[in-house]
Design a protein around this motif. Structure first.
Motif, PDB file in Angstrom:
ATOM      1  N   GLU A 205      47.053  49.208  26.097  1.00 15.72           N
ATOM      2  CA  GLU A 205      46.026  49.266  27.135  1.00 15.72           C
ATOM      3  C   GLU A 205      45.148  48.021  27.098  1.00 15.72           C
ATOM      4  OE1 GLU A 205      43.548  52.952  28.582  1.00 15.72           O
ATOM      5  OE2 GLU A 205      42.493  52.024  26.883  1.00 15.72           O
ATOM      6  N   LEU A 206      44.850  47.489  28.296  1.00 18.12           N
ATOM      7  CA  LEU A 206      43.930  46.370  28.449  1.00 18.12           C
ATOM      8  C   LEU A 206      42.719  46.849  29.244  1.00 18.12           C
ATOM      9  CD1 LEU A 206      46.344  43.391  29.275  1.00 18.12           C
ATOM     10  CD2 LEU A 206      44.943  43.664  27.232  1.00 18.12           C
ATOM     11  N   ALA A 207      41.563  46.951  28.583  1.00 20.37           N
ATOM     12  CA  ALA A 207      40.329  47.385  29.235  1.00 20.37           C
ATOM     13  C   ALA A 207      39.642  46.156  29.833  1.00 20.37           C
ATOM     14  CB  ALA A 207      39.420  48.085  28.230  1.00 20.37           C
ATOM     15  N   TYR A 208      40.084  45.768  31.017  1.00 17.43           N
ATOM     16  CA  TYR A 208      39.626  44.524  31.633  1.00 17.43           C
ATOM     17  C   TYR A 208      39.594  44.709  33.150  1.00 17.43           C
ATOM     18  CZ  TYR A 208      39.180  39.446  32.209  1.00 17.43           C
ATOM     19  OH  TYR A 208      38.731  38.184  32.518  1.00 17.43           O
ATOM     20  N   SER A 209      38.730  43.961  33.824  1.00 20.32           N
ATOM     21  CA  SER A 209      38.636  43.994  35.297  1.00 20.32           C
ATOM     22  C   SER A 209      39.480  42.857  35.866  1.00 20.32           C
ATOM     23  CB  SER A 209      37.178  43.856  35.745  1.00 20.32           C
ATOM     24  OG  SER A 209      36.417  44.953  35.289  1.00 20.32           O
ATOM     25  N   PHE A 210      40.567  43.225  36.514  1.00 21.65           N
ATOM     26  CA  PHE A 210      41.492  42.234  37.051  1.00 21.65           C
ATOM     27  C   PHE A 210      41.205  41.961  38.521  1.00 21.65           C
ATOM     28  CE2 PHE A 210      43.688  44.477  33.615  1.00 21.65           C
ATOM     29  CZ  PHE A 210      44.044  43.409  32.804  1.00 21.65           C
ATOM     30  N   GLN A 211      41.528  40.746  38.947  1.00 21.57           N
ATOM     31  CA  GLN A 211      41.347  40.327  40.330  1.00 21.57           C
ATOM     32  C   GLN A 211      42.699  40.036  40.963  1.00 21.57           C
ATOM     33  OE1 GLN A 211      38.737  36.935  40.385  1.00 21.57           O
ATOM     34  NE2 GLN A 211      37.125  37.951  39.188  1.00 21.57           N
ATOM     35  N   MET A 225      53.148  37.482  18.920  1.00 21.25           N
ATOM     36  CA  MET A 225      52.346  38.486  19.597  1.00 21.25           C
ATOM     37  C   MET A 225      51.069  37.888  20.186  1.00 21.25           C
ATOM     38  SD  MET A 225      52.729  41.707  17.007  1.00 21.25           S
ATOM     39  CE  MET A 225      54.299  42.490  16.712  1.00 21.25           C
ATOM     40  N   GLY A 226      50.766  38.288  21.415  1.00 18.30           N
ATOM     41  CA  GLY A 226      49.561  37.801  22.058  1.00 18.30           C
ATOM     42  C   GLY A 226      49.449  38.309  23.482  1.00 18.30           C
ATOM     43  N   VAL A 227      48.246  38.169  24.058  1.00 17.51           N
ATOM     44  CA  VAL A 227      47.973  38.575  25.439  1.00 17.51           C
ATOM     45  C   VAL A 227      47.163  37.465  26.088  1.00 17.51           C
ATOM     46  CG1 VAL A 227      47.080  40.368  26.960  1.00 17.51           C
ATOM     47  CG2 VAL A 227      47.786  40.954  24.644  1.00 17.51           C
ATOM     48  N   THR A 228      47.633  36.942  27.216  1.00 16.77           N
ATOM     49  CA  THR A 228      46.917  35.882  27.910  1.00 16.77           C
ATOM     50  C   THR A 228      46.775  36.213  29.392  1.00 16.77           C
ATOM     51  OG1 THR A 228      48.996  34.668  28.247  1.00 16.77           O
ATOM     52  CG2 THR A 228      47.654  34.068  26.326  1.00 16.77           C
ATOM     53  N   LEU A 229      45.705  35.710  29.979  1.00 20.26           N
ATOM     54  CA  LEU A 229      45.420  35.874  31.413  1.00 20.26           C
ATOM     55  C   LEU A 229      45.394  34.500  32.060  1.00 20.26           C
ATOM     56  CD1 LEU A 229      44.284  37.374  33.995  1.00 20.26           C
ATOM     57  CD2 LEU A 229      42.009  36.935  33.025  1.00 20.26           C
ATOM     58  N   GLU A 230      46.121  34.366  33.166  1.00 21.76           N
ATOM     59  CA  GLU A 230      46.084  33.136  33.959  1.00 21.76           C
ATOM     60  C   GLU A 230      45.339  33.426  35.260  1.00 21.76           C
ATOM     61  OE1 GLU A 230      49.105  30.176  36.366  1.00 21.76           O
ATOM     62  OE2 GLU A 230      49.849  31.217  34.571  1.00 21.76           O
ATOM     63  N   ASN A 240      40.876  40.400  22.643  1.00 20.21           N
ATOM     64  CA  ASN A 240      39.690  41.226  22.384  1.00 20.21           C
ATOM     65  C   ASN A 240      39.557  42.400  23.342  1.00 20.21           C
ATOM     66  OD1 ASN A 240      38.875  39.640  20.228  1.00 20.21           O
ATOM     67  ND2 ASN A 240      37.621  38.296  21.498  1.00 20.21           N
ATOM     68  N   TYR A 241      40.369  42.410  24.397  1.00 20.80           N
ATOM     69  CA  TYR A 241      40.285  43.487  25.388  1.00 20.80           C
ATOM     70  C   TYR A 241      41.394  44.523  25.206  1.00 20.80           C
ATOM     71  CZ  TYR A 241      36.967  40.414  27.703  1.00 20.80           C
ATOM     72  OH  TYR A 241      35.879  39.614  27.992  1.00 20.80           O
TER      73      TYR A 241
END
Length: 283
Positions: A205-211, A225-230, A240-241
């Motif tokens: 789960e990612l607790a984040y506000s996406f656009q 392992m990792g999570v990135t947002l572009e 951290n989310y």
């Protein structure tokens, strides 16, 4: 029949098979599953031991070959192609499997004072599993594609079906559990994305506000392992989310079924794709 190729640190691909005028491979060790280290402990006067843990050891590939043709030139060519300590990629293909593995050149040695010169190339592979060259691509969507080639229209057939919930199944035909890369694209605003493995009831789960136009990549492969947002050309680390109790998915041998939910937003505005490289213990 098999094909053995090695790509060195410079990107040069060197084929050892089908090159008999210069090199003739006589034996290869390390193609089968590597040994497992089983850790146990004893307790008092109880017979036997207690199992603590187990792990698969690193793989050691040893290639034995004869040098033909210009002996000295071909031997010295091997020194240049496979300098010690450097990384390389071993490609192996037989009738059923087309795989690769990354390793490091440990040794290149032989006896120069024999009638027919023989060389041994030793490669240490810290990650012991062979990786399939072809990858699996699965889309997590409400729409399930049904149109395939080749086909014949004898009875009416659906081009696709729509489920009430988004779903996809990844069928791992390999020998071991593996990670996956999850690419997510948002066509609208959404909050708190939760991807669920319905096979063993785990989630990420990612607790984040996406656009709209956001792109997220989740990599669950060991060591990566990792999570990135572009977003708008910039990349942000979303580690951290990641919500508490989230699981970095492992695609177990057999079918693995996934779905996803959103706290707010429409699931129709989210496109999710899984890219999976299967792992094999041996060839």
């Amino acid at each position: 029949m098999f094909t053995l190729k090695i790509e060195n640190t410079n990107g040069d691909i060197f084929e050892l098979t089908h090159n008999s005028p210069n090199y003739y491979v006589t034996h290869i060790e390390g193609l089968t599953p590597p040994p497992t280290a089983v850790n146990t402990s004893t307790a008092g006067v109880i017979d036997g031991t207690f199992f603590n843990s187990a792990r698969v050891e690193q793989r050691n590939i040893v290639i034995t070959l004869y040098i033909n043709g210009d002996i000295e030139a071909n031997r010295q060519q091997l020194y240049k192609i496979f300098p010690r300590k450097t990384p390389c990629t071993v490609y192996f293909k037989n009738q059923n499997r087309d795989v690769k593995i990354v390793g490091y050149v440990e040794a290149l040695e032989g006896d120069l004072f024999v009638q027919r010169e023989q060389i041994q190339l030793s490669i240490i592979c810290p990650r012991p599993y062979w990786e399939a060259l072809s990858q699996l691509y699965n889309e997590l969507s409400k729409i399930i594609a049904r149109f395939e080639f080749p086909f014949s229209i004898i009875e009416p057939i659906p081009f696709s079906e729509i489920n009430d919930v988004p779903i996809c199944t990844i069928n791992n035909t390999g020998d071991a559990a593996c990670g996956t890369v999850i690419d997510i694209e948002f066509m609208g605003a959404a909050e708190t994305l939760k991807i669920i493995d319905t096979t063993d009831q785990t989630f990420f789960e990612l607790a984040y506000s996406f656009q709209a136009a956001d792109k997220v990549r989740i990599n669950t492969n060991s060591g990566q392992m990792g999570v990135t947002l572009e977003r708008e050309g910039s990349t942000t680390n979303l580690l951290n989310y990641v919500s508490k109790n989230s699981t970095w998915f492992r695609i177990k041998p057999g079918p693995n079924t996934f779905t996803f939910t959103l706290a707010t937003g429409s699931t129709d505005d989210v496109k999710i794709n899984f890219t999976t490289s299967l792992l094999y213990g041996g060839v």
